[in-house]
Design an enzyme around this catalytic site. Structure first.
Site, PDB file in Angstrom:
ATOM      1  N   LYS A 193       0.835  -1.208   0.000  1.00  0.00           N
ATOM      2  CA  LYS A 193       0.000   0.000   0.000  1.00  0.00           C
ATOM      3  C   LYS A 193       0.864   1.249   0.000  1.00  0.00           C
ATOM      4  CE  LYS A 193       0.497   1.176   4.538  1.00  0.00           C
ATOM      5  NZ  LYS A 193       0.709   2.490   5.179  1.00  0.00           N
ATOM      6  N   THR A 250      -3.740   5.590   3.163  1.00  0.00           N
ATOM      7  CA  THR A 250      -2.391   6.011   2.780  1.00  0.00           C
ATOM      8  C   THR A 250      -2.374   6.736   1.446  1.00  0.00           C
ATOM      9  OG1 THR A 250      -1.667   3.986   3.898  1.00  0.00           O
ATOM     10  CG2 THR A 250      -0.008   5.206   2.698  1.00  0.00           C
ATOM     11  N   SER A 256       0.105  10.979   5.277  1.00  0.00           N
ATOM     12  CA  SER A 256       0.823   9.854   4.662  1.00  0.00           C
ATOM     13  C   SER A 256       2.202  10.291   4.165  1.00  0.00           C
ATOM     14  CB  SER A 256       0.014   9.288   3.492  1.00  0.00           C
ATOM     15  OG  SER A 256       0.791   8.392   2.728  1.00  0.00           O
ATOM     16  N   GLU A 283       8.613   4.292   4.179  1.00  0.00           N
ATOM     17  CA  GLU A 283       8.972   2.903   3.894  1.00  0.00           C
ATOM     18  C   GLU A 283       8.788   2.523   2.430  1.00  0.00           C
ATOM     19  OE1 GLU A 283      10.219   0.231   5.223  1.00  0.00           O
ATOM     20  OE2 GLU A 283      10.191   0.437   7.401  1.00  0.00           O
TER      21      GLU A 283
END
Length: 335
Positions: A193, A250, A256, A283
């Site tokens: 995601k 997200t 986000s 990430e």
């Protein structure tokens, strides 16, 4: 019964989870690797760097001693970045209690080998100590959890009794936890995601509209589902909180980090320039690389992932990536 919990990682999410448990009056220890940062947290009782504005209760133990942090803990929650996950786990492994519950709250895939975080822990543990490995995931910005905004997430263990134990540990008046058994499905959803969120940010940076965002989220979910299926995940997981729920949050939320990276790229910044303006880890940047190689290895068709990879690592223009996505051969939607 879980009498002590250790939260490993003192960034925004680790701090929010430790704060949640401490507010319930539970015995919890928060660990961070940066001694100077940890000393400030202990003295000021506030994470001014990553989660400012929320006082950490006095009973919450804050330490930079990893072995001391996990000593006696029946539950250990891992909240360190995926690229340093194996190193931290390897260092703390000797101090883990037998039958401890290890919960990954990290949304990433290891670059070398494409392993999920629970797979990394399992490999490093060598079946010793009868440890149980699970994952906590779902649509949950750290700042909103710290602010006690109603939030729902999922925790999964292959052993459902373990999942239920962690479910009860974290559930509160504003934090609802569902239990499940599909560990790999939650991990793949949580990792991928972030990649789709970078793509969403790129579209926003290019000033595309809501049609584009809806199409991206839907087709992104299809790609996540294909990769998860190739790894044995359960299809329903991708329609749940850790799948669709986390993906929507997200891709659309202003908090986000990954969408923010994409937004900067779509606005014309290079990747180094975009990351230089970020104070916390996104990430999805590293996960794009690890998931791309994993998809190639498993021969899973993931065109959005491929285009994000080319933008990040092959200096492809964002406009060209969108153009190439729309010029692919036409196909059936369920193909």
């Amino acid at each position: 019964m879980i009498n002590k919990t250790a939260v490993i990682g003192a960034g925004s999410w680790g701090t929010a989870l430790a704060l949640l448990l401490a507010r319930k009056g539970l015995d919890v220890t928060l660990w961070g690797r940066d001694s100077a940062h940890i000393n400030r947290l202990a003295a000021e009782r506030e994470n001014k760097k990553y989660l400012p504005g929320y006082r950490l209760p006095d009973p919450l133990v804050i330490t930079d001693d990893l072995i001391a942090a996990v000593a006696g803990a029946q539950c250990v929650v891992m909240v360190v970045p995926s690229h340093g996950y194996r190193q931290v786990y390897r260092a703390m492994f000797p101090g883990l209690e037998d039958r401890a519950l290890l919960v990954s709250a990290v949304k990433g895939i290891e670059l070398d080998g494409g392993m999920t975080m629970t797979a990394v822990m399992r490999e490093e543990s060598r079946d010793a100590k009868s440890l149980l490995f699970g994952v906590l995931s779902g649509p949950s910005f750290a700042e909103e959890v710290a602010a006690e905004q109603p939030t729902a997430v999922t925790v999964a263990f292959a052993d459902l009794a373990a999942a239920e134990a962690v479910q009860h540990l974290f559930s509160s008046s504003y934090f609802r936890v569902y239990s499940a058994s599909d560990v790999v499905g939650l991990e793949i959803s949580g990792a991928m995601k972030n990649v789709i969120a970078i793509a969403a940010g790129i579209c926003d940076g290019l000033h595309f509209g809501l049609n584009t965002r809806a199409a991206l989220i839907t087709r992104g979910l299809a790609e996540i589902s294909r990769l998860g299926a190739a790894l044995g995940a359960q299809p329903l997981t991708f329609a749940g909180l850790g799948g669709l729920g986390d993906l929507v949050l997200t891709c659309t939320g202003n908090l986000s980090r990954n969408r923010t990276v994409g937004l900067k790229l779509g606005s014309g910044l290079s990747l180094p320039e975009a990351l230089a303006e970020m104070s916390m880890v996104a990430e999805g940047v590293k996960t794009t690389q690890s998931c791309y190689h994993l998809a190639q290895k498993l021969q899973v068709d993931m065109p959005i992932l491929e285009q994000v990879y080319q933008v990040l690592y092959s200096h492809k223009k964002c406009e060209d990536a969108v153009h190439d996505l729309f010029q692919r051969d036409l196909k059936q939607e369920d193909a």
